[in-house]
Design an enzyme around this catalytic site. Structure first.
Site, mmCIF file in Angstrom:
data_model
loop_
_atom_site.group_PDB
_atom_site.id
_atom_site.type_symbol
_atom_site.label_atom_id
_atom_site.label_comp_id
_atom_site.label_asym_id
_atom_site.label_seq_id
_atom_site.Cartn_x
_atom_site.Cartn_y
_atom_site.Cartn_z
ATOM 1 N N CYS A 18 0.805 -1.220 0.000
ATOM 2 C CA CYS A 18 0.000 0.000 0.000
ATOM 3 C C CYS A 18 0.837 1.268 0.000
ATOM 4 C CB CYS A 18 -0.936 0.005 1.201
ATOM 5 S SG CYS A 18 -2.144 -1.340 1.153
ATOM 6 N N GLU A 143 -2.529 -4.182 -5.804
ATOM 7 C CA GLU A 143 -3.804 -4.711 -5.319
ATOM 8 C C GLU A 143 -4.984 -3.828 -5.724
ATOM 9 O OE1 GLU A 143 -3.321 -5.233 -1.111
ATOM 10 O OE2 GLU A 143 -1.787 -6.760 -1.364
#
Length: 170
Positions: A18, A143
């Site tokens: 992230c 992702e």
């Protein structure tokens, strides 16, 4: 480093997870340009988990480590989409903003592979590595899913391929 070397990795992805996409705000986008140059001038950035990133290890150190390990570098670049697993507080990049952002990716490739007389290759040379690094891959996003991601991925992939046809986008 020795422990990592003992694993004999074939590639290293950086930055991980992230961190690449940021969290809730556009100001959290991971900007590779903030990670190069003298360590003491690199700015900090809030990370996804409420802490701070110092960028004490940036793309130069990452490429050096990959070279030392004999591993392929797989730099991860932002895809114009904030972390989709979190409450997004700002809009993703528009199509036009995504096209403009592609220049940052091209600059990263030039930093890694450009001649020492090019704008970004000269910075790499000033940092102590006049010869280009080997770079075959660029990962776009982390992702991410849905049409919002795939539209931006397609734009960025096309622009990278036009400028650097030998780079594989992931």
């Amino acid at each position: 480093f020795e422990t990592l070397k003992d694993l004999n990795p074939k590639f290293l992805r950086f930055p991980g997870g992230c961190v690449a996409e940021g969290s809730h705000f556009r100001s959290n986008f991971y900007n590779w340009k903030d990670t190069v140059g003298p360590v003491e001038t690199r700015k900090e950035n809030a990370n996804t988990w409420g802490g701070m990133q110092t960028y004490g290890i940036g793309f130069y150190e990452y490429f050096m480590m990959c070279e030392s390990l004999g591993a392929y570098a797989v730099p991860v670049v932002h895809a114009g989409v904030l972390c989709q697993a979190r409450e997004i507080k700002e809009p993703l990049l528009s199509v036009e903003e995504t096209k403009a952002y592609a220049q940052d990716i091209l600059d990263l490739i030039e930093f890694a592979t450009g001649d020492a007389t090019s704008e970004w290759g000269s910075l790499r040379a000033e940092m102590g590595h006049p010869d280009p690094f080997e770079l075959k891959y660029i990962a776009i996003g982390n992702e991410n899913w849905a049409a919002s991601y795939f539209t931006r991925y397609g734009i960025l992939e096309r622009i990278v391929k036009e400028a650097y046809p030998n780079i594989t986008t992931i």
